[in-house]
Design an enzyme around this catalytic site. Structure first.
Site, short mmCIF file in Angstrom:
data_model
loop_
_atom_site.label_atom_id
_atom_site.label_comp_id
_atom_site.label_asym_id
_atom_site.label_seq_id
_atom_site.Cartn_x
_atom_site.Cartn_y
_atom_site.Cartn_z
CG ASN A 41 32.88 37.49 11.40
OD1 ASN A 41 33.88 37.20 10.74
ND2 ASN A 41 32.53 38.74 11.66
CB CYS A 52 30.38 33.96 16.40
SG CYS A 52 29.56 35.32 17.27
CD GLU A 54 34.33 32.58 18.32
OE1 GLU A 54 33.60 32.99 17.37
OE2 GLU A 54 34.77 33.34 19.21
#
Lengths: 122, 122, 122, 122
Positions: A41, A52, A54
């Site tokens: 992040n 983020c 991901e």
């Protein structure tokens, strides 16, 4: 394999730039042809502009030529937020592994994490 | 050098995942120790969840250990949006090169692109 | 007038939902036909999903029938972030008043706050 | 009641500012003390900076003094994206009504729409 992705996500999380929350997150995606891409992040002083872990891992894969449909799995240090679930769904990821809030390693599909969603344009 | 970063940004932009706008953007950052990281825009069916090319390049650098203060320059295929300007400012980037709307290659500092901003917490 | 917008922004800022940063922001827009709409920042546990005060005030105006071109001025408790500057530019706001980091009330146009930007599609 | 909220969401959706997707979304929240707040999606030329209809309705309620825990229900013209589900969860909304992709009016809780999520800080 999902345990390995999770473990790498934990290791990489130390690289997060999270001076505002001090909450370090890591994520590692595995492509269908076996490559790994790591993300963390990255926060911003204007909180809504942060990215983020991901998404960081996925944009890295895309910048090297991968697309939705090319990502087999992801390991994340924690349960993904709703915004990231929408990304996992767009990328059609079948195996999403993270540490649940009860402290257990779990694996779900993107569809499981975003029930009753709308169909993406095809 | 800024011309080289811009040229690489144009080349990488072909990897963008932009099925909703069909607007392909590329960005390449150069660290103070001379490494390059490439990024592209990655859109999402839920538009507000997309990630711009500039952020993609920067999160890649962060995932490999770089922080604000470690990025010397960035080349972008087009003028950065306001959200990305806030990132360029957080990363304190001195040389930002892009094709202006009048078709000319220009270089500005992050502070030039975000005048009258507030001071970041230190 | 800009002082009045700023003062209302300060007053409304107490309604912000900002449990993560404890940083309360208020914004008040004035339409070309003299209506006022107030907004505050609304944070989310997933920081990147938050919404700034400027956007809050503008979506309120839009939900009541106003569009870009219909907003004359905005008062904000602090200098807008880059993401909000892009919104102020989209809405073509001529008078943006906020407290500068040196503690002085200043007024700028959206174009002043986003120099060297690209042209919006028309 | 949920049918009424949905019907109002459909009606208000015409006010959306969505020149980039031409996809108009409306949302109406009802507070626990019976007030209604309407929202629409507001797009931006920089797609990731847009704001969804659900968030628009909620920031409006917050700007008038409501907080998470004060919102009983929401009607939306379509299934919420993941980012908005995280907001519905933060606001602890018990009844979320929208038109499913199979064309049926359905009602779910925020927890149903975001399974296996992490606990919010309290």
């Amino acid at each position: 394999m999902s345990k390995e992705l999770y473990d790498r996500a934990v290791a990489i999380s130390q690289r997060a730039y999270a001076p505002y929350s001090n909450y370090l997150v890591g994520a590692v995606v595995q492509t269908t042809d076996g490559k790994l891409f790591e993300g963390v992040n990255v926060e911003n002083a204007a909180y809504p502009l942060g990215v983020c872990a991901e998404k960081s891992a996925l944009v890295k894969a895309v910048s090297e030529g991968y697309k939705p449909g090319d990502i087999a799995a992801i390991g994340i240090t924690a349960s993904p937020c709703g915004g990231c679930r929408q990304w996992l769904y767009e990328f059609q990821i079948g195996e999403i592994t993270f540490l649940s809030s009860s402290g257990e390693l779990v694996t779900h599909s993107a569809a499981d994490l975003l029930p009753h969603t709308w169909d993406l344009p095809s």
